[in-house]
Design a protein around this motif. Structure first.
Motif, PDB file in Angstrom:
ATOM      1  N   GLU A   1     -37.462   6.663 -62.433  1.00 15.21           N
ATOM      2  CA  GLU A   1     -36.154   6.737 -63.083  1.00 15.21           C
ATOM      3  C   GLU A   1     -35.397   7.983 -62.638  1.00 15.21           C
ATOM      4  O   GLU A   1     -34.185   7.947 -62.392  1.00 15.21           O
ATOM      5  CB  GLU A   1     -36.322   6.753 -64.608  1.00 15.21           C
ATOM      6  CG  GLU A   1     -36.780   5.432 -65.197  1.00 15.21           C
ATOM      7  CD  GLU A   1     -35.752   4.333 -65.030  1.00 15.21           C
ATOM      8  OE1 GLU A   1     -34.553   4.615 -65.188  1.00 15.21           O
ATOM      9  OE2 GLU A   1     -36.151   3.193 -64.724  1.00 15.21           O
ATOM     10  N   LEU A   2     -36.099   9.098 -62.511  1.00 21.51           N
ATOM     11  CA  LEU A   2     -35.468  10.347 -62.078  1.00 21.51           C
ATOM     12  C   LEU A   2     -34.968  10.249 -60.646  1.00 21.51           C
ATOM     13  O   LEU A   2     -33.886  10.740 -60.315  1.00 21.51           O
ATOM     14  CB  LEU A   2     -36.456  11.502 -62.212  1.00 21.51           C
ATOM     15  CG  LEU A   2     -36.835  11.922 -63.629  1.00 21.51           C
ATOM     16  CD1 LEU A   2     -37.928  12.983 -63.583  1.00 21.51           C
ATOM     17  CD2 LEU A   2     -35.632  12.447 -64.382  1.00 21.51           C
ATOM     18  N   LEU A   3     -35.763   9.617 -59.790  1.00 19.19           N
ATOM     19  CA  LEU A   3     -35.371   9.495 -58.387  1.00 19.19           C
ATOM     20  C   LEU A   3     -34.156   8.600 -58.213  1.00 19.19           C
ATOM     21  O   LEU A   3     -33.402   8.752 -57.243  1.00 19.19           O
ATOM     22  CB  LEU A   3     -36.548   8.937 -57.573  1.00 19.19           C
ATOM     23  CG  LEU A   3     -37.769   9.865 -57.432  1.00 19.19           C
ATOM     24  CD1 LEU A   3     -38.889   9.148 -56.682  1.00 19.19           C
ATOM     25  CD2 LEU A   3     -37.382  11.144 -56.705  1.00 19.19           C
TER      26      LEU A   3
ATOM     27  N   THR B   1     -33.026  12.204 -71.004  1.00 18.69           N
ATOM     28  CA  THR B   1     -33.946  11.112 -70.711  1.00 18.69           C
ATOM     29  C   THR B   1     -34.573  10.555 -71.983  1.00 18.69           C
ATOM     30  O   THR B   1     -34.597   9.338 -72.200  1.00 18.69           O
ATOM     31  CB  THR B   1     -35.059  11.595 -69.754  1.00 18.69           C
ATOM     32  OG1 THR B   1     -34.468  12.080 -68.549  1.00 18.69           O
ATOM     33  CG2 THR B   1     -36.005  10.455 -69.417  1.00 18.69           C
ATOM     34  N   VAL B   2     -35.071  11.438 -72.835  1.00 15.63           N
ATOM     35  CA  VAL B   2     -35.728  10.993 -74.065  1.00 15.63           C
ATOM     36  C   VAL B   2     -34.728  10.333 -75.010  1.00 15.63           C
ATOM     37  O   VAL B   2     -34.994   9.259 -75.568  1.00 15.63           O
ATOM     38  CB  VAL B   2     -36.420  12.178 -74.772  1.00 15.63           C
ATOM     39  CG1 VAL B   2     -37.037  11.725 -76.099  1.00 15.63           C
ATOM     40  CG2 VAL B   2     -37.494  12.777 -73.877  1.00 15.63           C
ATOM     41  N   SER B   3     -33.556  10.945 -75.193  1.00 15.41           N
ATOM     42  CA  SER B   3     -32.567  10.393 -76.123  1.00 15.41           C
ATOM     43  C   SER B   3     -32.024   9.055 -75.646  1.00 15.41           C
ATOM     44  O   SER B   3     -31.784   8.149 -76.454  1.00 15.41           O
ATOM     45  CB  SER B   3     -31.413  11.387 -76.325  1.00 15.41           C
ATOM     46  OG  SER B   3     -30.757  11.659 -75.105  1.00 15.41           O
TER      47      SER B   3
ATOM     48  N   GLU C   1     -45.371   7.824 -63.939  1.00 13.42           N
ATOM     49  CA  GLU C   1     -44.876   7.160 -62.731  1.00 13.42           C
ATOM     50  C   GLU C   1     -43.550   6.461 -62.995  1.00 13.42           C
ATOM     51  O   GLU C   1     -42.626   6.516 -62.180  1.00 13.42           O
ATOM     52  CB  GLU C   1     -45.917   6.152 -62.247  1.00 13.42           C
ATOM     53  CG  GLU C   1     -45.533   5.455 -60.951  1.00 13.42           C
ATOM     54  CD  GLU C   1     -46.592   4.477 -60.481  1.00 13.42           C
ATOM     55  OE1 GLU C   1     -46.356   3.774 -59.478  1.00 13.42           O
ATOM     56  OE2 GLU C   1     -47.679   4.415 -61.120  1.00 13.42           O
ATOM     57  N   ARG C   2     -43.440   5.821 -64.150  1.00 12.17           N
ATOM     58  CA  ARG C   2     -42.168   5.162 -64.507  1.00 12.17           C
ATOM     59  C   ARG C   2     -41.042   6.162 -64.595  1.00 12.17           C
ATOM     60  O   ARG C   2     -39.936   5.929 -64.079  1.00 12.17           O
ATOM     61  CB  ARG C   2     -42.342   4.417 -65.835  1.00 12.17           C
ATOM     62  CG  ARG C   2     -41.045   3.812 -66.377  1.00 12.17           C
ATOM     63  CD  ARG C   2     -40.380   4.712 -67.417  1.00 12.17           C
ATOM     64  NE  ARG C   2     -39.104   4.174 -67.876  1.00 12.17           N
ATOM     65  CZ  ARG C   2     -38.269   4.824 -68.668  1.00 12.17           C
ATOM     66  NH1 ARG C   2     -38.564   6.065 -69.096  1.00 12.17           N
ATOM     67  NH2 ARG C   2     -37.113   4.283 -69.033  1.00 12.17           N
TER      68      ARG C   2
END
Length: 256
Positions: free
Chosen positions: A14-16, A76-78, A9-10
């Motif tokens: 963040e993507l939106l 996103t991960v980095s 959900e978090r």
């Protein structure tokens, strides 16, 4: 599972909030589809070139779009790693599997939306080109894209885990180029044959494209659909396992 869903959900929020997710993951494949369709209209009929025809282009562009999901996953991960967000998450009760799952689910949702936009756009374009796209074939293609979406997401997690936010996008761009070329999206490897076809068959991208194009054409033969789909599924599992192991190893290294 609740921890993974909370982290999912978090990441969705963040993507939106990030416009790049709309531009690269949703908009760019649509632009490529339109450009390639315009190119196809300029090719004379006597050339007998069908790779840019919408029934072939639909599956190819849908697969190509997933490479940008890989890029966004790596970013996103980095970025979470560089901002010390993940270090704080390591101190929480969340396990590595929860974190990897939390990154994977939102990207699969984006990949599904991306595939849906590509398919709907392809149907609209097919009406202008007098090319028939079978509804059952499009539904089959949508579900056939799931293993390749998982594979590219896992590759994105691997790059985002092992490299920083400056190096990860560059490495992803290499995979994007390889995926488009060795995936035979913009040329017909079957007609080319020889060494080029042999090289393409050594990489999973070729099988990703072949399986989704076969599904679109309602061709479910063993050599044209089942085998490519199986290779794609195995590649997805392998890269997912590698992603989980790499994330776990990196987590332990950061905590030591």
């Amino acid at each position: 599972m609740n921890r993974a869903l909370a982290f999912t959900e978090r990441n969705i929020k963040e993507l939106l909030r990030d416009p790049l997710s709309y531009i690269f993951c949703l908009g760019f494949p649509l632009i490529m589809l339109i450009i390639m369709s315009i190119l196809n209209s300029s090719i004379p009929p006597e050339a007998h070139m069908t790779v840019f025809r919408i029934d072939n282009l639909c599956g190819g562009i849908a697969m190509f779009g997933q490479t940008f999901v890989m890029l966004f996953t790596a970013l996103t991960v980095s970025q979470d790693r560089s901002g010390s967000f993940l270090v704080r998450m390591y101190a929480s009760p969340m396990r590595p599997a929860d974190l990897v799952t939390g990154y994977t689910f939102p990207m699969l949702i984006i990949a599904a939306g991306q595939a849906l936009i590509t398919i709907v756009s392809s149907v609209i374009i097919s009406l202008t080109e007098n090319v028939t796209l079978e509804p059952l074939g499009l539904i089959a293609a949508f579900f056939t894209l799931i293993p390749s979406a998982l594979m590219f997401t896992a590759i994105g997690v691997i790059f985002g885990t092992l490299f920083n936010e400056k190096a990860a996008p560059g490495l992803c761009s290499i995979i994007i180029s390889l995926g488009s070329f060795l995936g035979c999206i913009f040329f017909d490897a079957e007609s080319t044959g020889g060494v080029m076809l042999t090289i393409c068959k050594c990489f999973p991208f070729y099988y990703c494209t072949k399986s989704v194009r076969s599904a679109t054409a309602l061709d479910f033969a063993a050599d044209t659909f089942l085998l490519p789909l199986a290779v794609t599924a195995v590649a997805a599992v392998v890269f997912t396992v590698i992603a989980a192991l790499a994330f776990r190893a990196k987590m332990r290294a950061d905590l030591s």
